[in-house]
Design an enzyme around this catalytic site. Structure first.
Site: not given
Length: 518
Positions: A178, A297
């Site tokens: 991320e 995720e």
């Protein structure tokens, strides 16, 4: 009463079922590791301190691959802190979750846990505060046989632990986490990350050419750089990487259950948008290889769990080891949504070749455990476990004609959502189907083309329990309040093509049917 017709044609397939589609995630966050999978001194602890009750549930869940050690945690993590004698490992602060990391559990412990749990390791590297040199050293430590500094150090550390000195053989690696997000330690622009990912990937593959690498994609579809981030990163690193990552979390807002139950519509669009961007880069760069997706995720979550009475804000409470973080209790509604999200992943299994539900235990998890106490299955355990068990062979391209339900966020959507697989070798069809209707049951006909149903091998449904409501959940006091029960409303029906199937689905439910076909 709602109605739907599902048509399955033997010749209309999407892809083989990817084994890695049923992945999970273990992060050094909250109680996922400590008192989750690892708790020395627990009555169920084995010789290495792993909780056997949690491991048994993880095996039952059917997870095939597990991502580690983060997540946001990895962007400030020094992997060297988690190897070697425990008494020599440094205690660090973890800025990502504002906690103390003891490093009592590290790479060796996790690889051995994954081996005992029969899961493939997917290792994430720190590209937030670290870079090329640390990444190639970690690959050498993990995968090189012997005769070099890092590989011999691995063998020495393994011998001291009483575990195998052989290489870990980790094939899947995430190039950070991320890094498009301003919250991330070491946040980068797409240009900065794209070049770093390219050079890190080159160095890692020089150590072990057999590894597969996942470049960081957008943290979610709502990021202001979504699309342009993927395009820029892959313009730099297309030839060096094998996958681009996707992350998505969903939750009910303001009691809008209808929109929440339709979140798979968003996941479908998100996946298809990323595929379009990836293939545009491929065409523009005249590349011959195909980049696929690692949806590493995904889940339902309720982030306010960080600030509830029993899970106070971490900065306000100071630095602590493994505090309770986002230990969400999942309802029947959440389980139905998780089932439909897995349908979306299956429907795109030709390009989504890896997926990891986040996380495995305690933190937004299908499995819960208490320190010194028992472990149990949350409601969302069941759709994952059954799809992981029964989705074998080929993914089928279904034609669904269904009544519509109106949602504020997505407009009119099908009240019935489905995915299916066909295993020619076993002679079975597995159908996974959800009724999004909050009040009305759904009558569903499954028409088989080129196949005929011979018998019903399994028919189960997750629904609101007798006397309960859509918020019914499992917890420490009632760990089996919600689960799969027999689906009574099912029968074989003759048609011109042979025997099909008729299903009566309760309102707000997720069901699985396995058929013997010929």
């Amino acid at each position: 009463m709602s109605h739907a017709r599902i048509t399955l044609d033997r010749d209309f397939t999407i892809a083989d079922v990817p084994a890695r589609l049923f992945g999970s995630f273990v992060e050094h966050m909250g109680r996922c590791v400590y008192t989750g999978i690892y708790e020395p001194g627990h009555p169920e602890a084995d010789d290495q301190g792993y909780r056997k009750d949690v491991m048994a549930l993880a095996k039952e869940l059917g997870a095939t691959v597990v991502r580690y050690p983060g997540g946001n945690f990895v962007s400030g993590y020094n992997w060297e802190d988690g190897v070697g004698p425990r008494q020599d490992r440094p205690v660090r602060i973890d800025g990502a979750w504002h906690t103390i990391e003891t490093n009592a559990f590290g790479l060796h412990e996790f690889v051995e846990w994954a081996r005992r749990a029969d899961m493939e390791v997917m290792e994430a590297i720190n590209l937030g505060t670290r870079g090329v040199d640390e990444a190639r050293a970690l690959v050498e430590y993990a995968n090189h046989p012997s005769g070099t500094y890092w590989s011999d150090l691995r063998r020495k550390n393994a011998a001291a632990m009483g575990t195998s000195e052989e290489p870990f053989g980790i094939k899947l690696w995430c190039l950070g986490n991320e890094l498009d997000g301003p919250w991330q330690i070491g946040h980068k622009t797409a240009e900065e990350y794209g070049r770093l990912a390219q050079e890190t990937a080159k160095a890692m593959k020089l150590v072990d050419p057999a590894i597969e690498l996942v470049a960081v994609g957008s943290s979610n579809r709502r990021m202001p750089t979504f699309g342009s981030w993927e395009h820029t990163v892959l313009t730099h690193a297309y030839e060096e990487v094998d996958y681009i990552s996707m992350h998505a979390y969903y939750q009910e807002h303001d009691g809008d259950a209808a929109s929440f139950l339709a979140e798979a519509v968003d996941m479908d669009g998100f996946i298809e948008g990323v595929i379009a961007t990836v293939d545009a880069v491929k065409a523009a760069g005249k590349h011959s290889k195909q980049i696929d997706i690692s949806f590493d995720e995904w889940n339902v979550w309720y982030q306010e769990g960080l600030d509830t009475e029993d899970q106070p804000d971490q900065v306000a409470k100071g630095w602590n080891t493994h505090p309770r973080l986002i230990e969400d209790k999942y309802s029947v509604t959440d389980a139905v949504v998780v089932g439909t999200l897995m349908h979306s992943l299956l429907r795109h299994g030709d390009r989504v070749r890896i997926a990891n539900q986040a996380q495995l235990v305690n933190v937004i998890a299908p499995i819960r455990s208490e320190e010194g106490g028992p472990a149990w299955r949350q409601t969302i355990f069941w759709p994952f476990a059954r799809i992981a068990e029964l989705a074998t062979g080929e993914i089928m391209r279904l034609a669904v004609q269904a009544d519509q339900v109106h949602t504020e966020r997505y407009g009119d959507v099908d009240v019935v959502d489905a995915a299916s697989t066909y295993d020619a070798e076993a002679g079975t069809v597995s159908l996974f189907v959800a009724n999004r209707g909050l009040e009305e049951p759904a009558e569903v006909s499954l028409d088989l083309r080129g196949l005929a149903a011979k018998s019903i091998l399994r028919a189960e449904v997750l629904r609101i329990p007798e006397g309960g409501d859509r918020h019914a959940a499992n917890d420490l006091q009632t760990p089996e309040a919600v689960g799969l029960v027999p689906l009574d409303g099912i029968r074989l029906e003759e048609s011109t093509e042979g025997a099909g199937v008729h299903l009566s689905l309760p309102a707000l439910s997720w069901s699985v049917v396995q058929l013997k076909v010929g």
